[in-house]
Design a protein around this motif. Structure first.
Motif, mmCIF file in Angstrom:
data_model
loop_
_atom_site.group_PDB
_atom_site.id
_atom_site.type_symbol
_atom_site.label_atom_id
_atom_site.label_comp_id
_atom_site.label_asym_id
_atom_site.label_seq_id
_atom_site.Cartn_x
_atom_site.Cartn_y
_atom_site.Cartn_z
ATOM 1 N N GLU A 6 0.825 -1.209 0.000
ATOM 2 C CA GLU A 6 0.000 0.000 0.000
ATOM 3 C C GLU A 6 0.859 1.259 0.000
ATOM 4 O O GLU A 6 0.664 2.165 -0.808
ATOM 5 N N THR A 7 1.875 1.319 0.914
ATOM 6 C CA THR A 7 2.714 2.521 0.964
ATOM 7 C C THR A 7 3.490 2.681 -0.334
ATOM 8 O O THR A 7 3.712 3.793 -0.805
ATOM 9 N N ARG A 8 3.900 1.570 -0.922
ATOM 10 C CA ARG A 8 4.649 1.644 -2.165
ATOM 11 C C ARG A 8 3.799 2.245 -3.279
ATOM 12 O O ARG A 8 4.255 3.080 -4.062
ATOM 13 N N ARG A 9 2.532 1.820 -3.298
ATOM 14 C CA ARG A 9 1.651 2.369 -4.332
ATOM 15 C C ARG A 9 1.415 3.854 -4.097
ATOM 16 O O ARG A 9 1.368 4.642 -5.045
ATOM 17 N N GLU A 10 1.278 4.234 -2.811
ATOM 18 C CA GLU A 10 1.115 5.662 -2.515
ATOM 19 C C GLU A 10 2.322 6.453 -2.998
ATOM 20 O O GLU A 10 2.192 7.521 -3.594
ATOM 21 N N LEU A 11 3.516 5.898 -2.736
ATOM 22 C CA LEU A 11 4.745 6.569 -3.158
ATOM 23 C C LEU A 11 4.775 6.693 -4.679
ATOM 24 O O LEU A 11 5.120 7.757 -5.230
ATOM 25 N N ALA A 12 4.378 5.622 -5.368
ATOM 26 C CA ALA A 12 4.368 5.656 -6.833
ATOM 27 C C ALA A 12 3.451 6.763 -7.321
ATOM 28 O O ALA A 12 3.823 7.563 -8.187
ATOM 29 N N LEU A 13 2.252 6.851 -6.718
ATOM 30 C CA LEU A 13 1.306 7.886 -7.150
ATOM 31 C C LEU A 13 1.870 9.272 -6.894
ATOM 32 O O LEU A 13 1.795 10.152 -7.756
ATOM 33 N N ASP A 14 2.459 9.484 -5.707
ATOM 34 C CA ASP A 14 3.069 10.778 -5.412
ATOM 35 C C ASP A 14 4.114 11.123 -6.463
ATOM 36 O O ASP A 14 4.189 12.258 -6.940
ATOM 37 N N CYS A 15 4.906 10.125 -6.804
ATOM 38 C CA CYS A 15 6.005 10.337 -7.750
ATOM 39 C C CYS A 15 5.464 10.747 -9.118
ATOM 40 O O CYS A 15 5.911 11.728 -9.706
ATOM 41 N N MET A 46 1.527 -0.766 -13.099
ATOM 42 C CA MET A 46 0.136 -0.306 -13.054
ATOM 43 C C MET A 46 -0.313 -0.233 -14.499
ATOM 44 O O MET A 46 -0.109 0.765 -15.185
ATOM 45 N N MET A 47 -0.905 -1.329 -14.974
ATOM 46 C CA MET A 47 -1.101 -1.443 -16.412
ATOM 47 C C MET A 47 -2.271 -0.616 -16.928
ATOM 48 O O MET A 47 -2.185 0.004 -17.965
ATOM 49 N N ASP A 48 -3.383 -0.633 -16.214
ATOM 50 C CA ASP A 48 -4.556 0.054 -16.773
ATOM 51 C C ASP A 48 -4.799 1.392 -16.082
ATOM 52 O O ASP A 48 -5.869 1.662 -15.571
ATOM 53 N N SER A 49 -3.747 2.234 -16.064
ATOM 54 C CA SER A 49 -3.907 3.545 -15.440
ATOM 55 C C SER A 49 -4.323 4.557 -16.496
ATOM 56 O O SER A 49 -4.049 4.382 -17.686
ATOM 57 N N HIS A 50 -4.998 5.607 -16.021
ATOM 58 C CA HIS A 50 -5.408 6.680 -16.914
ATOM 59 C C HIS A 50 -5.005 7.996 -16.295
ATOM 60 O O HIS A 50 -5.053 8.137 -15.080
ATOM 61 N N CYS A 51 -4.627 8.963 -17.162
ATOM 62 C CA CYS A 51 -4.457 10.289 -16.594
ATOM 63 C C CYS A 51 -5.072 11.312 -17.513
ATOM 64 O O CYS A 51 -5.197 11.103 -18.717
ATOM 65 N N PHE A 52 -5.475 12.401 -16.919
ATOM 66 C CA PHE A 52 -6.106 13.486 -17.663
ATOM 67 C C PHE A 52 -5.405 14.768 -17.250
ATOM 68 O O PHE A 52 -5.444 15.156 -16.091
ATOM 69 N N VAL A 53 -4.733 15.385 -18.217
ATOM 70 C CA VAL A 53 -3.892 16.543 -17.917
ATOM 71 C C VAL A 53 -4.498 17.779 -18.545
ATOM 72 O O VAL A 53 -4.813 17.774 -19.735
ATOM 73 N N THR A 54 -4.699 18.808 -17.741
ATOM 74 C CA THR A 54 -5.091 20.110 -18.276
ATOM 75 C C THR A 54 -4.097 21.135 -17.729
ATOM 76 O O THR A 54 -3.363 20.831 -16.787
ATOM 77 N N PRO A 55 -4.054 22.336 -18.304
ATOM 78 C CA PRO A 55 -3.088 23.321 -17.805
ATOM 79 C C PRO A 55 -3.332 23.736 -16.356
ATOM 80 O O PRO A 55 -2.464 24.352 -15.759
ATOM 81 N N THR A 56 -4.483 23.431 -15.781
ATOM 82 C CA THR A 56 -4.732 23.871 -14.405
ATOM 83 C C THR A 56 -4.846 22.725 -13.414
ATOM 84 O O THR A 56 -4.994 22.979 -12.219
ATOM 85 N N GLY A 57 -4.785 21.482 -13.866
ATOM 86 C CA GLY A 57 -4.854 20.374 -12.920
ATOM 87 C C GLY A 57 -4.597 19.047 -13.594
ATOM 88 O O GLY A 57 -4.805 18.908 -14.801
ATOM 89 N N ILE A 58 -4.118 18.072 -12.818
ATOM 90 C CA ILE A 58 -3.824 16.751 -13.358
ATOM 91 C C ILE A 58 -4.588 15.721 -12.537
ATOM 92 O O ILE A 58 -4.528 15.728 -11.307
ATOM 93 N N MET A 59 -5.311 14.829 -13.225
ATOM 94 C CA MET A 59 -5.978 13.724 -12.549
ATOM 95 C C MET A 59 -5.289 12.438 -12.949
ATOM 96 O O MET A 59 -4.937 12.251 -14.115
ATOM 97 N N SER A 61 -5.650 8.200 -12.379
ATOM 98 C CA SER A 61 -6.379 7.067 -11.814
ATOM 99 C C SER A 61 -5.548 5.810 -12.036
ATOM 100 O O SER A 61 -5.375 5.379 -13.172
ATOM 101 N N PRO A 62 -4.972 5.229 -10.991
ATOM 102 C CA PRO A 62 -4.049 4.111 -11.176
ATOM 103 C C PRO A 62 -4.735 2.829 -11.647
ATOM 104 O O PRO A 62 -4.217 2.159 -12.518
ATOM 105 N N SER A 63 -5.876 2.490 -11.085
ATOM 106 C CA SER A 63 -6.584 1.304 -11.559
ATOM 107 C C SER A 63 -7.978 1.340 -10.963
ATOM 108 O O SER A 63 -8.373 2.310 -10.331
#
Lengths: 251, 155
Positions: A6-15, A46-59, A61-63
């Motif tokens: 769990e902590t490793r995944r949190e670290l990955a997301l932070d990174c 994390m194979m099926d991750s998605h991200c959505f990037v805009t100039p004012t925020g980044i989302m 979703s790891p899985s």
């Protein structure tokens, strides 16, 4: 074991989010940020991750079972060295040269270090660029010192107002106003020859070149939200410069 | 026109923009070279065809092509090299003239200058995109050939 995962995944997301945040704040293209984040995620299984990037925020979703994370982006400027550095770290993470913890530490260092050239050198560079453009656009050599000085002064004014107020539109308007009035002053004093080329040369360091290119490339890559908003930012900047010059010319 | 002088000035201008945009220090010279190649090709094409839209397209295409090659070589994002090279092609003088005409209540002239500026911005965008597509095709082709080679050696 589960706790450690769990902590490793949190670290990955932070990174990943930190990498995306630094890149967007430094002026990278949206599609490159998404590409970098997804590549880093795949390297961390994390194979099926998605991200959505805009100039004012980044989302991001790891899985399906993990929570989606979000990061807000407040200020953007052009700092290509940071883009290159984050890119290098992510390359090394993907190729297995760095562990996740090492990569995160390097990102933190990049986030907190100021890589910009000192302001004096930036002003000097802007002045040199103004002088070069004056000659390239067909101005006479006798106008060179004026374009040099006015271009540098305007760049300095814009940077100072940006530090004080954080309103980009206003800073560029005042910078253009300064260019217009200084150039007119030089002409009225009988020192300069051609008002038009002095103004065009001095305005060049303020032109939103990065925004225009990024907007087009994002639009072509199918990132319509960020393409349109960057295009709007570029248009606002161009409009601010135009309004500043027009105000002086109309007198 | 004076070719060596223009080459030197465009090199210097693009390098100075590299400093303003804070490109990594060891790529500053390459940024200058990208800007120089873009500007020289723009000028050459302009002398031959006398059409600034086409000339800008050629210049932007050259900038993006050289930037892609350098990006592969330095293993850095392409944006590091292309931004400084694009700036000299931006239609600053036309935008300025258009605004000046508006201030002088000369709206017809303003529209013609603005349309020109718009066409040139479009040409820059097209040049960038075309070069990118071309480079992607070339890289895909190379990657496929490499895969084939590895496959053949394995068999």
């Amino acid at each position: 074991m589960n706790q450690a995962g769990e902590t490793r995944r949190e670290l990955a997301l932070d990174c990943f989010l930190l990498a995306g945040k630094i890149m967007m704040e430094s002026g990278a293209e949206t599609y490159r940020i998404e590409d970098t984040m997804i590549r880093m995620a795949v390297s961390q299984k994390m194979m099926d991750s998605h991200c959505f990037v805009t100039p004012t925020g980044i989302m991001f979703s790891p899985s399906n079972e993990l929570a989606t994370r979000f990061v807000r982006i407040n200020s953007r400027r052009t700092d290509l060295e940071r883009v290159a550095l984050v890119n290098a770290v992510s390359r090394r993470l993907v190729s297995g040269e760095l562990t996740l913890q090492q990569a995160y530490d390097e990102m933190l260092i990049i986030d907190q270090t100021d890589y910009m050239f000192p302001l004096q050198i930036q002003v000097l560079a802007a002045a040199v660029a103004s002088g070069c453009f004056l000659i390239l656009l067909g101005g006479g050599w006798e106008d060179l010192p004026f374009a040099f000085i006015i271009g540098g002064t305007a760049f300095y004014i814009v940077e100072m107002i940006l530090i004080q107020t954080r309103v980009k539109f206003f800073a560029e308007f005042v910078g253009a106003l300064a260019i217009g009035s200084l150039a007119s002053l030089v002409i009225y004093a009988g020192l300069g020859q051609d008002l038009d080329t002095i103004i065009i040369g001095s305005v060049m360091p303020l032109v939103p070149g990065l925004l225009i290119t990024n907007a087009v490339r994002d639009l072509m890559a199918g990132h319509f939200v960020s393409g349109l908003s960057k295009g709007a930012e570029a248009f606002l900047t161009a409009f601010a410069i135009g309004a500043g010059i027009a105000l002086v010319l109309s007198f | 026109m004076n070719w060596p002088l223009e080459a030197f000035l465009s090199f210097l201008a693009a390098g100075a923009f590299g400093v303003v945009f804070n490109t990594p220090r060891r790529t500053l010279v390459s940024c200058g070279l990208v800007g120089m190649s873009g500007w020289l090709i723009y000028r050459m094409y302009y002398l031959v065809s006398d059409d600034s839209v086409q000339a800008t397209f050629a210049g932007a295409f050259a900038v993006a092509l050289v930037a892609h090659i350098l990006a592969k070589k330095f293993k850095m994002p392409m944006i590091v090299f292309s931004i400084a090279g694009i700036i000299p092609l931006v239609p600053g003088s036309r935008a300025y003239n258009s605004m000046r005409s508006i201030v002088e209540n000369n709206y017809l002239e303003a529209i013609s200058f603005a349309a020109d500026a718009l066409m040139i911005s479009g040409a820059i965008a097209m040049g960038l995109v075309f070069a990118e597509v071309l480079m992607q095709l070339v890289f895909n082709y190379q990657a496929k050939r490499m895969q084939k080679k590895i496959g053949m050696t394995r068999n």
